[in-house]
Scaffold this active site. Structure first.
Site, PDB file in Angstrom:
ATOM      1  N   GLU B 280     -58.060 -53.961  -0.712  1.00  0.00           N
ATOM      2  CA  GLU B 280     -57.648 -52.966   0.280  1.00  0.00           C
ATOM      3  C   GLU B 280     -58.543 -51.734   0.228  1.00  0.00           C
ATOM      4  OE1 GLU B 280     -53.369 -53.026   1.232  1.00  0.00           O
ATOM      5  OE2 GLU B 280     -53.389 -50.896   0.780  1.00  0.00           O
ATOM      6  N   GLU B 283     -61.626 -52.644   1.911  1.00  0.00           N
ATOM      7  CA  GLU B 283     -61.379 -52.713   3.349  1.00  0.00           C
ATOM      8  C   GLU B 283     -61.387 -51.309   3.962  1.00  0.00           C
ATOM      9  OE1 GLU B 283     -57.612 -54.465   4.370  1.00  0.00           O
ATOM     10  OE2 GLU B 283     -58.011 -54.347   6.532  1.00  0.00           O
ATOM     11  N   CYS B 306     -48.210 -53.766   1.849  1.00  0.00           N
ATOM     12  CA  CYS B 306     -47.546 -54.384   0.687  1.00  0.00           C
ATOM     13  C   CYS B 306     -46.061 -54.616   0.910  1.00  0.00           C
ATOM     14  CB  CYS B 306     -47.662 -53.492  -0.549  1.00  0.00           C
ATOM     15  SG  CYS B 306     -49.312 -52.947  -0.852  1.00  0.00           S
ATOM     16  N   SER B 326     -53.688 -52.905   7.124  1.00  0.00           N
ATOM     17  CA  SER B 326     -54.633 -53.627   6.277  1.00  0.00           C
ATOM     18  C   SER B 326     -54.350 -55.115   6.432  1.00  0.00           C
ATOM     19  CB  SER B 326     -54.430 -53.208   4.824  1.00  0.00           C
ATOM     20  OG  SER B 326     -54.996 -54.175   3.972  1.00  0.00           O
ATOM     21  N   LYS B 365     -38.943 -59.644   0.569  1.00  0.00           N
ATOM     22  CA  LYS B 365     -39.917 -60.583  -0.004  1.00  0.00           C
ATOM     23  C   LYS B 365     -39.482 -62.025   0.209  1.00  0.00           C
ATOM     24  CE  LYS B 365     -42.985 -57.763  -1.825  1.00  0.00           C
ATOM     25  NZ  LYS B 365     -44.350 -57.760  -1.271  1.00  0.00           N
ATOM     26  N   GLU B 368     -40.686 -62.726   3.536  1.00  0.00           N
ATOM     27  CA  GLU B 368     -42.154 -62.784   3.520  1.00  0.00           C
ATOM     28  C   GLU B 368     -42.639 -64.132   2.975  1.00  0.00           C
ATOM     29  OE1 GLU B 368     -45.528 -59.693   2.081  1.00  0.00           O
ATOM     30  OE2 GLU B 368     -44.343 -60.553   0.468  1.00  0.00           O
ATOM     31  N   GLU B 373     -47.157 -68.575   7.893  1.00  0.00           N
ATOM     32  CA  GLU B 373     -48.590 -68.492   7.591  1.00  0.00           C
ATOM     33  C   GLU B 373     -48.870 -68.386   6.085  1.00  0.00           C
ATOM     34  OE1 GLU B 373     -46.798 -66.248   9.212  1.00  0.00           O
ATOM     35  OE2 GLU B 373     -47.335 -64.184   8.712  1.00  0.00           O
ATOM     36  N   CYS B 522     -40.650 -49.197  -4.082  1.00  0.00           N
ATOM     37  CA  CYS B 522     -40.017 -50.423  -4.592  1.00  0.00           C
ATOM     38  C   CYS B 522     -38.964 -50.157  -5.665  1.00  0.00           C
ATOM     39  CB  CYS B 522     -41.072 -51.360  -5.150  1.00  0.00           C
ATOM     40  SG  CYS B 522     -42.367 -51.705  -3.948  1.00  0.00           S
TER      41      CYS B 522
END
Lengths: 394, 593
Positions: B280, B283, B306, B326, B365, B368, B373, B522
């Protein structure tokens, strides 16, 4: 008493009050008010002893005084025309026939308290009169302009929830949210509609304000009793010889009332609608209709001996179970439990002694509910189960 | 500030004007039970269990909602109060399908606790629980209306903290319930799966979809190699789930417990957090280069990716800003993709016989990991996601004496990490870690903050911002000479929303924005132990920074295992392998509230 005698007495009593439905020159009343000092108007309303005619009976002058003293960017008056109490239909006629008086009352409040915007919160079911009423408002708005009174009044439509007759739920509804009562304090006079000082008065209360300015506080005071001054518009229904809308002095005994309206076989009168108190025959002579006895928003439902009080109570509870806003525990769950409870006693699923648990529950609801809706369910429940226990539990 | 003086049970107390009766009682050590009240949320005054008696008043007062007033005489333990509270609790029990023996929240249920305290009878009244079918449509959140007591904490959480309003009260009276838009199932609506509602639900009406049994089955299967990764914030929350006080760092005990549970490889998401910084950070520098040196039209500010709750939020609410995200996968998904490729190869494990489990402070999560994908390893990259709470459950089920475990280390290859990775768990941590690395890449020097602690990006303010002047750069970064890198950090989606509105209006001054869906980051995640409060989150965050400061390596690019993976496998950040395994794309979604 013959029917002719009854009619004569009734006519005399109505003549004695005859304020709301009497032709008046409201424009002149407003002109008179505008020549008075603001404080004098509030004093006059206070002196008249006028208390809220929606049922709760809060002194109108005190409410206005609070709003006048409150500071805000703007102040509002809302005419509570969410007449939803079962058995009450007098505001409908007042608005249909005497909207001038109501709007004049609002304008007097506006002038006295420093309000610049007014709304008539019209219950959804009364939408048929909305256009006509808005027309009246438009007519008056022009008059206010010509009289150089910085005030406009408009109609807002409710959506049909009973709880929106509670002033803070009404305000929530006007602001576009769920009609749920707010935590109080703050009260609307300090922080109401759009968080600004707001006076919320019942239709009849505002109409009386106009008559008080017209005839003077002393005249108003001379009707009724020490605790219940003035007249009151009653909605009389049920098992009656005569029914309909009557303007009568406060302070009559129930016996006097039943003698005039009953069908000769009256066993109970439910005073103040579903959320009011049930008065049994044995208490007619000793019960005063007024704030010192049984207060009422106007509904008087008469039951004769053919009626089942179980059915009456169940009907009320079905109403409350559905019309609770659902926000606070005592009201949301309590209403369901009272209804299911009397049904369970009837079917034998719960013992007769369960009625005592339910009566205690009703008392808890009356002290722990968030607003007047949940707090008042104990009135019908405990009065009916006290006086007609044998009809509920057997 | 004006003060008011009142008495609570005849004890005189002075509080600031505006404080509630409940606040005043707390001040003199009088506990009043509450259910709908929550420190993070606005006042509701709905449940009424906090009623108290005010001398001279007919009705009882809801102490959480009524402001203390001068001269008030309050009594919290009268017959009238006790009886009313007991009745109210019994009413709540009548609309709550108890099932205490099988309920996931049993032992950690506020209704159960208060019912026990008042010896309330669950059968005092007739059962009126809402037996609507349990909504298990979401891979993250289970909604069971039969346990709901309509306290509206979830509604207020979703609206006030997250600005999402996926949940709302519908209907009235006996039909009142907490529901979604048009009562659609949870997977259909704008819910971000953040789980903040779960953290504030006093009962078991909202819980995470739990996969404990699936994970036991994997562990029990001798044919299967079960890999487990643990997110940074878990190590400062897990102790609470096992009876320890908030703010304990239990990294070593956690590693030991995971081994005892039977996981074959005990690894660390912190490893892939370091990897995220490499990818990141690079990037960001590439985007800055394209924007500043090559004058290309590049989406800036760049935003972190994230937090899966945040990702679903932006997919619903600001799909036009997806290019600003990102492309890096979250550390969980980077780890998942590498576990079944790099790690499997190095350890000689057949990836088709590998089950990848992650322990997360997060419910989103779970969603996710289930995104279609997320299979770049050729398999589902992460098979099961457990919350910190679920891991706590498994440790209790296994009879492990957690508090007295000897510390152990993570397994190698994907188990080494740095202080930069640990702080991912707190709001501002990703930003701090990224700055530590990016600044050094560009200038060859450490970030100009004492002990590497970038204080301006730390703390619990909803939105934080900082500017870092970049000077004396290496020749290849000359286009950044003298530039001021402007960054912002938001946590709680209601704060993220403010930054997005700024970008939409073309008024965002920032180059890089870190967003975490949950308040506090988190450490306050929807999968963390219950209860949560500003105080608890503060303690967890403090623990995170202690853990950082105690680690020998505190910069992601210095992690030897990171250096090794680039040498042996990935070759360079944003390289071919990275692109395939570590980067992703996003899905614009309908906005149905």
């Amino acid at each position: 008493m013959s029917n002719t005698d009854k009619n004569e007495i009734l006519n005399k009593m109505q003549e004695r009050v005859n304020l709301i439905f009497k032709n008046s020159d409201c424009s002149a009343i407003l002109d008179k008010a505008l020549t008075m000092k603001q404080d004098d108007i509030i004093k006059s309303v206070t002196d008249s002893g006028l208390r809220g005619r929606g049922g709760a009976g809060f002194p109108t002058g005190l409410k206005w005084k609070g709003a006048a003293a409150a500071s805000g960017n703007i102040k509002y008056i809302i005419c509570n025309a969410d007449e939803g109490e079962p058995g009450t239909f007098k505001d409908r006629r007042i608005l249909e026939e005497e909207a001038d008086k109501v709007i004049t009352g609002m304008a007097i409040c506006a002038y006295a308290v420093g309000v610049s915007e007014g709304y008539i919160y019209l219950r959804g079911e009364y939408n048929f009169m909305k256009d006509k009423l808005q027309g009246e408002c438009d007519k008056w708005n022009d008059k206010f302009k010509s009289k150089k009174l910085n005030f406009t009044v408009n109609v807002r439509s409710g959506a049909g929830a009973y709880v929106c007759g509670e002033e803070t739920a009404l305000i929530e509804s006007m602001e576009g949210r769920r009609g749920e009562p707010r935590n109080k304090p703050p009260f609307p006079v300090g922080a109401g509609y759009m968080n600004e000082p707001t006076v919320v008065n019942n239709v009849e209360t505002l109409a009386y304000v106009a008559t008080i300015i017209d005839k003077g506080a002393d005249y108003f005071k001379s009707i009724g009793t020490k605790d219940s001054m003035g007249g009151k518009v009653f909605s009389v229904s049920g098992d009656c010889a005569v029914k309909g809308i009557y303007e009568l002095p406060l302070g009559m005994t129930m016996q006097e009332f039943v003698d005039l309206f009953g069908d000769g076989d009256t066993k109970a009168v439910q005073v103040g609608g579903a959320s009011g108190t049930c008065v049994p025959r044995k208490n007619f002579a000793t019960t005063v209709i007024g704030f010192e006895g049984v207060p009422t928003g106007g509904s008087m439902m008469l039951f004769n001996s053919k009626r089942s009080m179980f059915n009456a109570l169940r009907n009320y509870l079905e109403f409350f179970e559905e019309e609770s806003c659902g926000q606070c525990t005592p009201c949301r769950v309590g209403c369901q439990q009272l209804l299911k409870g009397i049904e369970a006693i009837r079917s034998g699923e719960r013992p007769v002694s369960y009625i005592e648990e339910l009566r205690k529950l009703a008392v808890t609801m009356s002290v722990a509910s968030k607003c007047g809706l949940g707090q008042s369910v104990a009135s019908p429940f405990n009065s009916i189960t006290e006086h007609f226990r044998e009809e509920i539990c057997y | 500030m004006d003060n008011v003086t009142l008495t609570i049970n005849d004890i005189k107390v002075t509080v600031e004007k505006g404080a509630t009766i409940l606040d005043a009682a707390k001040k003199v050590g009088v506990r009043i039970p509450t259910l709908c009240h929550h420190e993070d949320l606005c006042v509701a005054g709905n449940c009424r269990v906090c009623v108290v008696e005010q001398k001279g008043a007919r009705a009882l007062q809801a102490s959480c909602a009524v402001p203390a007033a001068e001269g008030m005489q309050i009594y919290t333990n009268t017959k009238k109060v006790r009886e009313a509270r007991k009745t109210i609790i019994e009413l709540l029990l009548s609309e709550h399908a108890g099932e205490c023996t099988s309920c996931y929240r049993s032992g950690n249920c506020e209704l159960q606790a208060i019912a026990q305290e008042y010896l309330a009878d669950g059968d005092a009244f007739i059962d009126v629980a809402d037996m609507t079918e349990i909504d298990i449509s979401s891979p993250a959140i289970v909604k069971d209306d039969s346990k709901c007591i309509k306290c509206t904490r979830c509604v207020r959480t979703c609206a006030e903290l997250q600005g999402v309003s996926a949940l709302w009260a519908i209907n009235k009276g006996n039909h009142t319930k907490i529901s979604t838009f048009m009562s659609k199932p949870m997977h259909y609506v704008v819910c971000t799966n953040c789980g903040q509602c779960i953290n504030r639900c006093p009962t078991g009406a909202l819980t995470e979809r739990n996969y404990i049994q699936d994970v036991w089955s994997a562990i029990d299967d001798p044919e299967v190699h079960v890999v487990v990764q643990t997110a940074p914030a878990v190590r400062v929350g897990l102790g609470e789930a096992l009876g320890m006080e908030p703010g304990r760092v239990v990294t070593g005990k956690m590693a030991a417990a995971l081994r005892k549970l039977g996981f074959d490889s005990v690894l660390d998401t912190d490893f892939s957090a370091d990897l995220t910084i490499m990818e990141e950070g690079t990037e960001l520098l590439v985007r800055l280069k394209e924007a500043l040196a090559e004058k290309k039209n590049v989406a800036l500010p760049m935003m972190t990716s994230c937090s899966p709750g945040w990702i679903k939020f932006i997919e619903h609410q600001y799909p036009e800003l997806l290019d600003n995200l990102s492309t890096c996968k979250s550390p969980q998904q980077m780890f998942g993709a590498l576990a079944k490729t790099y790690y499997a190869k190095k350890k000689g494990v057949d990836p088709s016989k590998m089950i990848s489990v992650s322990i997360m402070p997060c419910t989103a999560k779970k969603f996710e990991a289930a995104r279609p994908e997320m299979n770049s390893s050729g398999f589902q990259d992460v098979d099961y996601v457990l919350t910190t709470r679920e891991l706590g459950h498994m440790i209790r089920q296994a009879g492990i004496d957690f508090e007295n475990l000897q510390d152990e280390k993570f397994d190698t290859i994907m188990g080494e990490s740095t202080g930069a990775a640990v702080i991912f768990g707190a709001t501002g941590g990703v930003m701090e870690a990224a700055l530590r690395t990016a600044y050094e890449i560009v200038t060859g020097r450490e970030v100009p903050f004492a002990n590497l602690n970038i204080e301006p990006v730390r703390g619990m303010d909803g939105i934080k911002s900082a500017a870092v002047k970049i000077e004396k750069v290496k020749p290849e970064w000359s286009f950044l000479e003298g530039a001021e890198l402007k960054v912002a950090i938001a946590h709680g989606l209601v704060n993220a929303d403010k930054l997005m509105k700024e970008i939409e209006a073309g008024k965002s001054p920032y180059h890089f924005i870190e967003i975490m869906a949950c308040p506090g980051g988190c450490i306050g995640g929807g999968g963390q132990p219950i209860p949560t409060s500003p105080e608890i989150r503060k303690k967890r965050a403090e623990a995170i920074y202690v853990a950082d400061s105690e680690l020998p390596i505190r910069k992601s690019h210095e992690n030897p295992e990171i250096q090794m993976i680039y040498k042996d496998f990935l070759h360079e950040p944003l390289g071919h392998h990275s692109h395939e395994l570590l980067h992703t794309h996003y899905t614009p979604r309908r906005n149905v509230k």
